[in-house]
Design an enzyme around this catalytic site. Sequence first.
Site, PDB file in Angstrom:
ATOM      1  N   GLY A 138      -4.884  -4.013   4.684  1.00  0.00           N
ATOM      2  CA  GLY A 138      -4.165  -5.014   3.758  1.00  0.00           C
ATOM      3  C   GLY A 138      -4.845  -6.564   4.079  1.00  0.00           C
ATOM      4  N   ARG A 139      -5.310  -6.835   5.364  1.00  0.00           N
ATOM      5  CA  ARG A 139      -5.982  -7.937   5.827  1.00  0.00           C
ATOM      6  C   ARG A 139      -7.319  -8.299   5.094  1.00  0.00           C
ATOM      7  NH1 ARG A 139      -4.723  -5.309   9.983  1.00  0.00           N
ATOM      8  NH2 ARG A 139      -6.029  -4.521  11.365  1.00  0.00           N
TER       9      ARG A 139
ATOM     10  N   LYS B 107       0.808  -1.356  -0.033  1.00  0.00           N
ATOM     11  CA  LYS B 107       0.023   0.043  -0.093  1.00  0.00           C
ATOM     12  C   LYS B 107       0.856   1.104  -0.042  1.00  0.00           C
ATOM     13  CE  LYS B 107      -3.622   0.337   2.858  1.00  0.00           C
ATOM     14  NZ  LYS B 107      -4.598   0.527   3.980  1.00  0.00           N
TER      15      LYS B 107
ATOM     16  N   LYS C 210       8.374  -2.658  13.427  1.00  0.00           N
ATOM     17  CA  LYS C 210       8.942  -2.091  12.097  1.00  0.00           C
ATOM     18  C   LYS C 210       9.945  -0.713  12.528  1.00  0.00           C
ATOM     19  CE  LYS C 210       5.531  -3.408   8.989  1.00  0.00           C
ATOM     20  NZ  LYS C 210       4.216  -2.717   8.001  1.00  0.00           N
TER      21      LYS C 210
ATOM     22  N   GLU D 121      -4.361  -9.963  13.932  1.00  0.00           N
ATOM     23  CA  GLU D 121      -4.139  -8.330  13.946  1.00  0.00           C
ATOM     24  C   GLU D 121      -5.440  -7.377  14.006  1.00  0.00           C
ATOM     25  OE1 GLU D 121      -0.617  -7.692  11.030  1.00  0.00           O
ATOM     26  OE2 GLU D 121      -2.339  -6.649   9.930  1.00  0.00           O
TER      27      GLU D 121
ATOM     28  N   HIS E  97      -2.571 -36.556  13.911  1.00  0.00           N
ATOM     29  CA  HIS E  97      -1.393 -37.365  14.291  1.00  0.00           C
ATOM     30  C   HIS E  97      -0.457 -36.505  14.826  1.00  0.00           C
ATOM     31  CE1 HIS E  97      -3.114 -40.633  12.228  1.00  0.00           C
ATOM     32  NE2 HIS E  97      -3.404 -39.932  11.393  1.00  0.00           N
TER      33      HIS E  97
ATOM     34  N   GLU F 287      10.244  -5.635   3.364  1.00  0.00           N
ATOM     35  CA  GLU F 287      10.485  -6.804   2.892  1.00  0.00           C
ATOM     36  C   GLU F 287      10.166  -6.825   1.511  1.00  0.00           C
ATOM     37  OE1 GLU F 287       8.781  -7.642   7.096  1.00  0.00           O
ATOM     38  OE2 GLU F 287       8.665  -6.302   5.431  1.00  0.00           O
TER      39      GLU F 287
END
Length: 396
Positions: A138-139, A85, A364, A224, A255, A91
């Site tokens: 974003g999410r 955005k 950050k 978040e 398992h 990253e």
Amino acid sequence: AREARAARERMDALHAALADGPVTDVVSVGIGGSDLGPRLAVDALRDFHDGRFRVHFLTNMDGSAAQHLLQRLDPARTAGILVSKSFGTQETLLNGGILRDWLGGSDRLFAVSANTGRAEAFGIAPARVLPMWDWVGGRYSLWSAVGFALQLAIGRKAFAQLLDGAALMDRHVREAPVAHNLAAWHGLFAVWNRNALGAATQAVLPYDERLALLPSYLQQLVMESLGKSVRADGSPVPVSTVPVLWGGAGTNVQHSFFQALHQGTDPVPADFIGVIRPAHGHEENHRALMANLLAQAEALANGAVHEDPHRHHAGGRPSTLMLLDELTPASLGALLAMYEHSVYVQAVLWGINAFDQWGVELGKKIAGELLPAMSGQSQPSDPITRALVAEIRARR
């Protein structure tokens, strides 16, 4: 609505232009909400891929991820999409730089961003930048141009079906009374499990391998959004808020951690998700899969009395079971939209803001301050961090 339609038209035009060229592979570079939703959907809808593009994802700033991915691809037949955005995400810029250098330039780079200027400074022409608006978190952004990589994988028609499924759930949540409202019930159960039952964790257990990434996607969406200790007005929340969300695909997880679900000291509420009609013809496998899905939910609820305490199962462990007729773009869109609305219901009940993430921003900020210290240009103010940086630098 006009902006959204214009963005869809630009997505379609760029899609068509890419399809007319030599590109066979597309690398989507992003992190968090710019990655988890598209990655989940591309994987979940693998049966609907139209075969024109192979879509790959590059997210972690650990350089080994880029190295291992790019060595499998041909730079002459690869394009990239940088999704951020702000177009300032560390990253994404680091991995985008690796990808740009590997491609030999930015001619086959695209961007999804609210900051066209920064994308242009990176070398991406405005004509190849799709919009991402400030009001889209974003999410919650899969439905926007952030889903461009998904559209390239499954085609324009299937992407439209995903949006239609989400819109159908939106209408249901908006119009259905609470007594028949899926998202309202889901949110109410979540708050009940957290505050009335005191459950500190929540498991998400899809019994379909195509939904294996759903727990990771929901970790960000839920934790978040709801990981807050103050209300929207700044006052403390008087009750516990978000549980730790985790999980995995059945039957594999039976398992690994199901022993703890059945007999551990702390009950863990679970969401079971099954698909009635699979996309394969292995009926015996699917009957066994569904039998295991139903058996686990029944065992958690009812338990089993046994005179040997080691074999006694107390039961009374809450779960919700959701069934999809099929896993399609439309049903996936509806499922993800239901979870989004459930998050909002919980946020309203707790009085918190589901659309900020200052805890993420703090990490950050500190990382940015520490970056010069990693090359000896400064000293961290925190004594423990200072000692650790010195140890790391001494061992390089």
